[in-house]
Motif scaffolding. Structure first.
Motif, PDB file in Angstrom:
ATOM      1  N   PRO A  51      35.234 -66.482  21.601  1.00  0.00           N
ATOM      2  CA  PRO A  51      34.852 -65.363  20.447  1.00  0.00           C
ATOM      3  C   PRO A  51      36.135 -64.626  20.282  1.00  0.00           C
ATOM      4  CG  PRO A  51      32.727 -65.432  21.724  1.00  0.00           C
ATOM      5  CD  PRO A  51      33.653 -66.787  22.818  1.00  0.00           C
ATOM      6  N   GLY A  52      36.062 -64.539  19.010  1.00  0.00           N
ATOM      7  CA  GLY A  52      37.778 -63.896  18.975  1.00  0.00           C
ATOM      8  C   GLY A  52      38.954 -64.399  19.062  1.00  0.00           C
ATOM      9  N   GLN A  53      39.478 -65.379  19.625  1.00  0.00           N
ATOM     10  CA  GLN A  53      40.658 -65.734  20.327  1.00  0.00           C
ATOM     11  C   GLN A  53      41.277 -67.190  19.554  1.00  0.00           C
ATOM     12  OE1 GLN A  53      41.820 -64.799  23.100  1.00  0.00           O
ATOM     13  NE2 GLN A  53      40.432 -62.966  22.689  1.00  0.00           N
ATOM     14  N   GLN A  54      41.653 -67.357  19.640  1.00  0.00           N
ATOM     15  CA  GLN A  54      42.750 -68.482  18.780  1.00  0.00           C
ATOM     16  C   GLN A  54      43.478 -69.571  19.866  1.00  0.00           C
ATOM     17  OE1 GLN A  54      45.076 -67.933  15.855  1.00  0.00           O
ATOM     18  NE2 GLN A  54      46.425 -66.670  16.996  1.00  0.00           N
ATOM     19  N   ILE A  55      43.115 -71.316  19.595  1.00  0.00           N
ATOM     20  CA  ILE A  55      44.090 -71.611  20.517  1.00  0.00           C
ATOM     21  C   ILE A  55      45.927 -71.471  20.784  1.00  0.00           C
ATOM     22  CG2 ILE A  55      45.394 -74.265  22.165  1.00  0.00           C
ATOM     23  CD1 ILE A  55      43.047 -75.343  20.567  1.00  0.00           C
ATOM     24  N   HIS A  56      46.257 -71.282  19.296  1.00  0.00           N
ATOM     25  CA  HIS A  56      47.835 -70.371  19.646  1.00  0.00           C
ATOM     26  C   HIS A  56      48.008 -70.139  17.696  1.00  0.00           C
ATOM     27  CE1 HIS A  56      47.611 -75.158  17.735  1.00  0.00           C
ATOM     28  NE2 HIS A  56      47.542 -75.264  18.777  1.00  0.00           N
ATOM     29  N   ALA A  57      49.216 -69.425  17.833  1.00  0.00           N
ATOM     30  CA  ALA A  57      49.123 -68.792  16.435  1.00  0.00           C
ATOM     31  C   ALA A  57      49.196 -69.666  15.279  1.00  0.00           C
ATOM     32  CB  ALA A  57      50.656 -67.544  16.405  1.00  0.00           C
ATOM     33  N   PRO A  58      49.063 -69.606  14.412  1.00  0.00           N
ATOM     34  CA  PRO A  58      49.249 -71.142  13.344  1.00  0.00           C
ATOM     35  C   PRO A  58      50.751 -71.362  13.270  1.00  0.00           C
ATOM     36  CG  PRO A  58      48.598 -68.665  11.879  1.00  0.00           C
ATOM     37  CD  PRO A  58      48.600 -68.848  13.407  1.00  0.00           C
ATOM     38  N   HIS A  59      51.003 -72.625  12.822  1.00  0.00           N
ATOM     39  CA  HIS A  59      52.059 -73.711  13.826  1.00  0.00           C
ATOM     40  C   HIS A  59      52.496 -74.627  12.497  1.00  0.00           C
ATOM     41  CE1 HIS A  59      48.082 -75.275  15.152  1.00  0.00           C
ATOM     42  NE2 HIS A  59      49.429 -76.863  15.842  1.00  0.00           N
ATOM     43  N   SER A  60      53.201 -75.579  13.010  1.00  0.00           N
ATOM     44  CA  SER A  60      52.702 -76.532  11.788  1.00  0.00           C
ATOM     45  C   SER A  60      53.674 -77.889  12.888  1.00  0.00           C
ATOM     46  CB  SER A  60      53.975 -76.882  10.825  1.00  0.00           C
ATOM     47  OG  SER A  60      55.072 -76.384  10.380  1.00  0.00           O
ATOM     48  N   HIS A  61      53.320 -79.405  12.493  1.00  0.00           N
ATOM     49  CA  HIS A  61      54.135 -80.075  13.137  1.00  0.00           C
ATOM     50  C   HIS A  61      53.791 -81.583  11.597  1.00  0.00           C
ATOM     51  CE1 HIS A  61      49.311 -81.317  13.649  1.00  0.00           C
ATOM     52  NE2 HIS A  61      49.421 -80.578  14.146  1.00  0.00           N
ATOM     53  N   VAL A  62      54.337 -82.450  12.625  1.00  0.00           N
ATOM     54  CA  VAL A  62      54.506 -83.768  11.513  1.00  0.00           C
ATOM     55  C   VAL A  62      53.437 -83.981  11.270  1.00  0.00           C
ATOM     56  CG1 VAL A  62      57.371 -83.522  12.071  1.00  0.00           C
ATOM     57  CG2 VAL A  62      55.173 -85.233  13.088  1.00  0.00           C
ATOM     58  N   ASP A  63      52.449 -84.300  12.836  1.00  0.00           N
ATOM     59  CA  ASP A  63      51.280 -85.145  12.278  1.00  0.00           C
ATOM     60  C   ASP A  63      50.258 -84.928  11.266  1.00  0.00           C
ATOM     61  OD1 ASP A  63      51.902 -86.606  14.790  1.00  0.00           O
ATOM     62  OD2 ASP A  63      51.659 -84.376  15.762  1.00  0.00           O
ATOM     63  N   GLU A  64      49.922 -85.639  10.889  1.00  0.00           N
ATOM     64  CA  GLU A  64      48.553 -85.353  10.053  1.00  0.00           C
ATOM     65  C   GLU A  64      47.409 -84.777  11.911  1.00  0.00           C
ATOM     66  OE1 GLU A  64      47.496 -87.545   5.986  1.00  0.00           O
ATOM     67  OE2 GLU A  64      48.404 -88.645   7.212  1.00  0.00           O
ATOM     68  N   GLU A  65      46.095 -83.722  10.673  1.00  0.00           N
ATOM     69  CA  GLU A  65      45.303 -83.277  11.629  1.00  0.00           C
ATOM     70  C   GLU A  65      44.079 -83.623  10.856  1.00  0.00           C
ATOM     71  OE1 GLU A  65      45.154 -79.803  14.808  1.00  0.00           O
ATOM     72  OE2 GLU A  65      47.319 -79.764  14.172  1.00  0.00           O
ATOM     73  N   PHE A  66      43.369 -83.814  11.177  1.00  0.00           N
ATOM     74  CA  PHE A  66      41.597 -83.344  10.960  1.00  0.00           C
ATOM     75  C   PHE A  66      40.686 -82.570  11.790  1.00  0.00           C
ATOM     76  CE2 PHE A  66      42.026 -87.168   8.090  1.00  0.00           C
ATOM     77  CZ  PHE A  66      41.301 -86.067   6.806  1.00  0.00           C
ATOM     78  N   MET A  67      40.094 -82.406  11.390  1.00  0.00           N
ATOM     79  CA  MET A  67      39.202 -81.301  12.587  1.00  0.00           C
ATOM     80  C   MET A  67      37.655 -81.099  12.545  1.00  0.00           C
ATOM     81  SD  MET A  67      40.758 -77.902  14.037  1.00  0.00           S
ATOM     82  CE  MET A  67      42.121 -77.712  13.624  1.00  0.00           C
ATOM     83  N   TYR A  68      36.871 -81.320  12.980  1.00  0.00           N
ATOM     84  CA  TYR A  68      35.233 -81.333  12.278  1.00  0.00           C
ATOM     85  C   TYR A  68      34.673 -80.526  13.726  1.00  0.00           C
ATOM     86  CZ  TYR A  68      30.056 -82.326  12.770  1.00  0.00           C
ATOM     87  OH  TYR A  68      29.063 -82.177  12.430  1.00  0.00           O
ATOM     88  N   LEU A  69      33.980 -79.128  13.329  1.00  0.00           N
ATOM     89  CA  LEU A  69      33.654 -78.067  13.466  1.00  0.00           C
ATOM     90  C   LEU A  69      32.305 -78.770  14.230  1.00  0.00           C
ATOM     91  CD1 LEU A  69      34.556 -74.819  11.460  1.00  0.00           C
ATOM     92  CD2 LEU A  69      36.447 -76.196  13.314  1.00  0.00           C
ATOM     93  N   VAL A  70      31.952 -78.491  14.988  1.00  0.00           N
ATOM     94  CA  VAL A  70      30.840 -78.994  16.098  1.00  0.00           C
ATOM     95  C   VAL A  70      29.745 -77.860  16.727  1.00  0.00           C
ATOM     96  CG1 VAL A  70      29.932 -80.110  18.455  1.00  0.00           C
ATOM     97  CG2 VAL A  70      31.438 -80.524  17.112  1.00  0.00           C
ATOM     98  N   GLU A  71      30.415 -76.559  16.240  1.00  0.00           N
ATOM     99  CA  GLU A  71      29.563 -75.807  16.731  1.00  0.00           C
ATOM    100  C   GLU A  71      30.416 -74.336  16.460  1.00  0.00           C
ATOM    101  OE1 GLU A  71      27.563 -73.542  20.701  1.00  0.00           O
ATOM    102  OE2 GLU A  71      27.003 -75.328  20.505  1.00  0.00           O
ATOM    103  N   GLY A  72      29.624 -72.895  15.569  1.00  0.00           N
ATOM    104  CA  GLY A  72      30.206 -71.750  15.937  1.00  0.00           C
ATOM    105  C   GLY A  72      30.980 -72.118  14.103  1.00  0.00           C
ATOM    106  N   SER A  73      31.872 -71.091  13.960  1.00  0.00           N
ATOM    107  CA  SER A  73      32.273 -70.222  12.893  1.00  0.00           C
ATOM    108  C   SER A  73      33.715 -69.722  13.339  1.00  0.00           C
ATOM    109  CB  SER A  73      31.774 -69.992  11.745  1.00  0.00           C
ATOM    110  OG  SER A  73      31.468 -68.035  12.835  1.00  0.00           O
ATOM    111  N   GLY A  74      34.488 -69.545  11.896  1.00  0.00           N
ATOM    112  CA  GLY A  74      35.768 -69.411  12.333  1.00  0.00           C
ATOM    113  C   GLY A  74      36.468 -69.205  10.667  1.00  0.00           C
ATOM    114  N   LYS A  75      37.781 -69.121  10.880  1.00  0.00           N
ATOM    115  CA  LYS A  75      39.063 -68.321   9.871  1.00  0.00           C
ATOM    116  C   LYS A  75      39.942 -69.935  10.188  1.00  0.00           C
ATOM    117  CE  LYS A  75      37.063 -65.193   8.278  1.00  0.00           C
ATOM    118  NZ  LYS A  75      36.144 -64.775   7.293  1.00  0.00           N
ATOM    119  N   TRP A  76      40.381 -70.609   8.588  1.00  0.00           N
ATOM    120  CA  TRP A  76      41.068 -71.450   9.151  1.00  0.00           C
ATOM    121  C   TRP A  76      42.350 -70.647   8.305  1.00  0.00           C
ATOM    122  CZ3 TRP A  76      43.187 -75.570  11.142  1.00  0.00           C
ATOM    123  CH2 TRP A  76      43.569 -76.435  10.013  1.00  0.00           C
ATOM    124  N   THR A  77      43.615 -71.209   8.306  1.00  0.00           N
ATOM    125  CA  THR A  77      44.143 -70.475   7.704  1.00  0.00           C
ATOM    126  C   THR A  77      45.227 -72.079   7.048  1.00  0.00           C
ATOM    127  OG1 THR A  77      44.822 -67.894   8.568  1.00  0.00           O
ATOM    128  CG2 THR A  77      46.919 -69.559   7.992  1.00  0.00           C
TER     129      THR A  77
END
Length: 119
Positions: A51-77
């Motif tokens: 709760p209240g955490q993130q893996i890392h600060a917002p970032h960018s990279h050359v890869d495309e990325e999809f995330m599927y939220l399995v459980e919980g909720s968050g803020k997507w920047t």
């Protein structure tokens, strides 16, 4: 030139996943991190964010990325916008677009991610 890769069609057992990142934010399990016949690189993994955490600060990279939220909720920047996201939602980040996910609830946020770079 021939390209080498380590993944083949089949099942990647849960026991094969490795915890590759940990911190007060939670932990990340990597299932696949290699090239394939169609990609220069692909990574799949599962995150458990406290709760209240993130893996890392917002970032960018050359890869495309999809995330599927399995459980919980968050803020997507993504770029200069922030949106709410909940279990069942799919998040996408195009190459070189700044993005990040923060758990905005009082329960763990769990997601599965697939990130790849085309040849």
């Amino acid at each position: 030139a021939q390209t080498s890769f380590s993944i083949v069609s089949g099942v990647v057992p849960a026991e094969q996943a490795k915890v590759t990142e940990t911190g007060p934010w939670g932990e990340f399990h990597t299932y696949v991190d290699s090239g394939t016949t169609a990609t220069a690189a692909v990574m799949t993994g599962y995150a458990d964010i406290q709760p209240g955490q993130q893996i890392h600060a917002p970032h960018s990279h050359v890869d495309e990325e999809f995330m599927y939220l399995v459980e919980g909720s968050g803020k997507w920047t993504v770029g200069d916008k922030t949106q709410s996201a909940k279990a069942g939602d799919v998040l996408y980040a195009a190459p070189n677009v700044v993005h990040g996910l923060r758990n905005s609830s009082d329960k763990p946020l769990k997601f599965f991610v697939v990130k790849w770079r085309s040849r």
